[in-house]
Design an enzyme around this catalytic site. Structure first.
Site, PDB file in Angstrom:
ATOM      1  N   HIS A 128      63.143  -5.153 -18.057  1.00 50.13           N
ATOM      2  CA  HIS A 128      63.474  -4.388 -16.819  1.00 50.13           C
ATOM      3  C   HIS A 128      64.305  -5.492 -16.045  1.00 50.13           C
ATOM      4  O   HIS A 128      64.217  -6.664 -16.394  1.00 50.13           O
ATOM      5  CB  HIS A 128      61.904  -4.382 -16.375  1.00 50.13           C
TER       6      HIS A 128
ATOM      7  N   ASP B 174      55.814 -10.381 -18.831  1.00 47.10           N
ATOM      8  CA  ASP B 174      56.170  -9.169 -18.074  1.00 47.10           C
ATOM      9  C   ASP B 174      55.074  -8.211 -18.629  1.00 47.10           C
ATOM     10  O   ASP B 174      55.387  -7.531 -19.580  1.00 47.10           O
ATOM     11  CB  ASP B 174      57.625  -8.881 -17.909  1.00 47.10           C
TER      12      ASP B 174
ATOM     13  N   GLN C 172      53.722  -3.154 -17.711  1.00 49.43           N
ATOM     14  CA  GLN C 172      53.341  -2.033 -18.377  1.00 49.43           C
ATOM     15  C   GLN C 172      52.077  -2.124 -19.441  1.00 49.43           C
ATOM     16  O   GLN C 172      51.569  -1.389 -20.027  1.00 49.43           O
ATOM     17  CB  GLN C 172      54.464  -1.480 -19.332  1.00 49.43           C
TER      18      GLN C 172
ATOM     19  N   LYS D 220      50.958   0.344 -10.694  1.00 52.25           N
ATOM     20  CA  LYS D 220      50.950   0.769 -11.967  1.00 52.25           C
ATOM     21  C   LYS D 220      49.357   0.721 -12.499  1.00 52.25           C
ATOM     22  O   LYS D 220      49.336   1.388 -13.766  1.00 52.25           O
ATOM     23  CB  LYS D 220      51.845   0.023 -12.887  1.00 52.25           C
TER      24      LYS D 220
ATOM     25  N   CYS E  35      65.713   1.281 -14.953  1.00 51.72           N
ATOM     26  CA  CYS E  35      66.108  -0.190 -14.390  1.00 51.72           C
ATOM     27  C   CYS E  35      66.277  -0.884 -15.752  1.00 51.72           C
ATOM     28  O   CYS E  35      65.638  -2.007 -15.748  1.00 51.72           O
ATOM     29  CB  CYS E  35      64.747  -0.461 -13.696  1.00 51.72           C
TER      30      CYS E  35
HETATM   31  C1  LIG Z   1      58.209  -3.631 -17.731  1.00 55.12           C
HETATM   32  C2  LIG Z   1      58.277  -3.655 -16.379  1.00 55.12           C
HETATM   33  N1  LIG Z   1      58.606  -4.743 -15.769  1.00 55.12           N
HETATM   34  C3  LIG Z   1      58.811  -5.025 -14.344  1.00 55.12           C
HETATM   35  C4  LIG Z   1      58.682  -3.578 -13.401  1.00 55.12           C
HETATM   36  C5  LIG Z   1      58.930  -4.060 -12.117  1.00 55.12           C
HETATM   37  O1  LIG Z   1      57.703  -3.507 -11.403  1.00 55.12           O
HETATM   38  P1  LIG Z   1      57.569  -3.458  -9.721  1.00 55.12           P
HETATM   39  O2  LIG Z   1      58.906  -2.721  -9.269  1.00 55.12           O
HETATM   40  O3  LIG Z   1      56.269  -3.137  -9.344  1.00 55.12           O
HETATM   41  O4  LIG Z   1      57.874  -4.841  -9.143  1.00 55.12           O
HETATM   42  C6  LIG Z   1      58.585  -2.552 -14.229  1.00 55.12           C
HETATM   43  C7  LIG Z   1      58.265  -1.510 -13.093  1.00 55.12           C
HETATM   44  O5  LIG Z   1      59.014  -0.577 -13.436  1.00 55.12           O
HETATM   45  C8  LIG Z   1      58.208  -2.456 -15.367  1.00 55.12           C
HETATM   46  O6  LIG Z   1      58.052  -1.415 -16.201  1.00 55.12           O
END
Ligand SMILES: Cc1ncc(COP(=O)(O)O)c(C=O)c1O
Lengths: 407, 150
Positions: free
Chosen positions: A122, A199, A202, A225, A365
């Site tokens: 991401h 990270d 998910q 999430k 993203c």
């Molecule tokens: C794999 C992953 N990492 C990081 C994020 C970032 O999350 P946030 O926008 O809540 O900071 C997301 C959100 O879409 C994600 O899917």
């Protein structure tokens, strides 16, 4: 134990609404999850019954708020089996990743070292390390996981100078689950000083996870999430690392003593929590954690894997659709991205929305990854415990309509 | 088209008008120009719509033009409608046309006379009910505006 999905659904007020005259089918859970009524109510309850600032008052309201807020931290700690003082509240996974980059990365990575991430990160776990690489002069290396995570690809680029491996646990585009445990073993064999950041944006919402078992150094995720509110996230860090890290935000709450000449930092985790926090967010995240644990993380995971396998099987019957990350033998979570041979994701998304079906379209993203598939946008369905097989069927009926409409 | 489940969704059919779908399936003036006087690539990184616009211009009149690209039905058909509409117009007439297209997309009142002058472009009007798609519809027009104003 099997979960009664119909009764779970009743806990989510929004699932009762209709969209464009059709019952809502919410398949955009990787973007954000829906919230059960008890989570929503806990926010109202805080503001109606004990709204006050935390950590600073002797009055009853402040003590009640502090207790509820800290109790939520305790619940989050239990969820991932971490010590309470290693749980830092942030705004979201993105801020958690940035905290590690600014507080640890900038001060501990040097020009001759390297950072390893995957090609499927991401933007929050990609741009962040790109910036650290630019600022420190260190090299940023990528493991290609388009066809699944291959340990040998990591082995090939991991070396004595690897300062950090920062890796997604479940890709929000490909859905692949990376084998964190094996990755940690490999890294520890190679270099005990290499740090491992996961990270888990998910994964924590969908599966059991134990940071102690995994032996990782940092873990980042967002409450929104996992049935919690927006505006609050979590960073877990190993204590010895957190103790030696300098804060990168300064202000109230993060200090223990201030003079005109200098200041002393507060103890963990407050050292990293400058300013009045998201109190309602923290408290309601604790309620979301209780809710998840009551269903059981194992049960949530199993249901989502079943839905995913069912959907992948159905996709294989549509010859004009391609699933991104089509290594079907790879372990994967409830995320499926797809493109159509000729119909643009936007048009797919609009037709589905007309039938009350919410899916995500765009670059998710992860621009470089989506582009590597020769497209600049993809469509994506992503599941949670409240999704049903019937909803998957409705989705595929709508997918048929898309082709009827445009071809 | 067997639109069993989609029948009755009028605003959908208004956006994906038959003229729109026709231009989407058979875009006009795709062929690249041999020696364009002006050219520009425009894109919307958020959804990945892309259009390349090329044109020849003589005494302030657009004599030939090509629009090609990749993207959703709305961006591509709008590009094709544009390609069909502006040949033999002066720069001033084109800028005026773009102003009117924008007005229509924003749902502003436009006179019958202007409406008539839009011709097939009027088919894009249904997009105004889908605010997130207005950007797709305007991509080519905005690009053309930049191109001839520079
Ligand atoms: C794999 C992953 N990492 C990081 C994020 C970032 O999350 P946030 O926008 O809540 O900071 C997301 C959100 O879409 C994600 O899917």
């Amino acid at each position: 134990m099997s979960v009664n999905i119909d009764s779970v659904r009743k806990d989510f007020p929004i699932l009762g609404r209709s969209v464009n005259g059709k019952k809502l089918v919410y398949l955009d859970n990787a973007a954000t999850s829906q919230k059960p009524k008890i989570v929503i109510d806990s926010i109202t309850e805080y503001y109606t019954k004990y709204n006050s600032n935390v950590h600073r008052g002797v009055h009853t309201l402040s003590m009640e708020a502090t207790e509820a807020y800290e109790n939520a931290r305790f619940k989050v700690a239990k969820l991932i089996n971490a010590p309470e003082d290693c749980i830092i509240w942030t705004r979201n996974a993105t801020e958690s990743l940035n905290l590690v980059a600014s507080s640890w990365g900038l001060n501990n990575i040097s020009a001759e070292q390297n950072i390893i991430i995957t090609n499927a990160e991401h933007h929050s776990n990609l741009v962040t390390w790109q910036q650290i690489s630019k600022k420190t002069g260190c090299e940023l290396r990528y493991i290609d996981i388009s066809n699944g995570f291959e340990m040998s690809n990591l082995k090939n680029i991991l070396d004595k100078n690897t300062a950090l491996v920062s890796i997604t646990h479940i890709s929000n585009v490909l859905g692949y689950v990376t084998p964190i445990s094996d990755i940690v073993s490999l890294i520890k064999k190679m270099n005990l000083d290499t740090k491992i950041l996961v990270d888990a944006a998910q994964s924590v919402p969908h599966m059991p996870l134990d940071v102690n078992d995994l032996g990782i150094d940092f873990l980042a995720f967002s409450a929104h999430k996992m049935m919690g509110p927006t505006g609050i996230g979590v960073l877990y860090g190993k204590k010895e690392l957190l103790l030696n890290m300098e804060p990168y935000m300064f202000g109230g709450d993060m200090i223990i003593e201030v003079s005109y000449e200098g200041a002393k930092w507060n103890e963990l985790p407050y050292k990293f929590e400058a300013g009045t926090p998201n109190i309602a967010g923290g408290i309601s995240t604790g309620v979301a954690v209780d809710y998840l644990l009551n269903i059981g993380m194992e049960n949530i995971w199993k249901h989502e894997v079943d839905l995913t396998n069912y959907a992948l099987e159905k996709f294989s019957q549509f010859k004009n659709f391609t699933v991104l990350g089509n290594n079907l033998n790879h372990p994967r979570g409830g995320v499926i991205s797809f493109v159509h041979k000729s119909i643009h994701p936007h048009d797919i998304g609009t037709i589905l929305d007309k039938q009350g079906i919410a899916i995500r379209t765009g670059h998710h993203c992860a621009m470089p990854l989506v582009r590597s598939y020769g497209t600049s946008a993809a469509a994506r369905v992503s599941f949670y415990i409240y999704n049903t097989f019937n909803e998957v069927d409705l989705f595929f009926e709508a997918i048929k309509d898309v082709e009827d409409y445009f071809l | 088209m067997s639109m069993s489940r989609l029948s009755g969704v009028d605003d959908l059919n208004e956006m994906y008008e038959s003229i729109i779908l026709d231009h989407y399936r058979n875009p006009r003036n795709l062929k690249k120009l041999a020696s364009p006087d002006l050219e520009k690539d425009v894109n919307n990184p958020f959804c990945g719509d892309e259009l390349s616009i090329q044109l020849n211009i003589e005494n302030d009149v657009v004599t030939d033009l090509s629009v090609s690209g990749n993207g959703c039905a709305i961006s591509q058909s709008s590009g094709s409608l544009l390609a069909e509409s502006v040949i033999n117009l002066t720069k001033i007439q084109i800028l005026e046309l773009i102003v009117n297209v924008r007005k229509m997309m924003r749902g502003e009142d436009i006179s019958e006379e202007i409406r008539d002058s839009l011709g097939d472009i009027e088919a894009l009007e249904g997009v105004k009910k889908f605010p997130v798609r207005i950007k797709c519809a305007l991509l080519g027009w905005t690009g053309l505006e930049d191109l001839i104003q520079d």
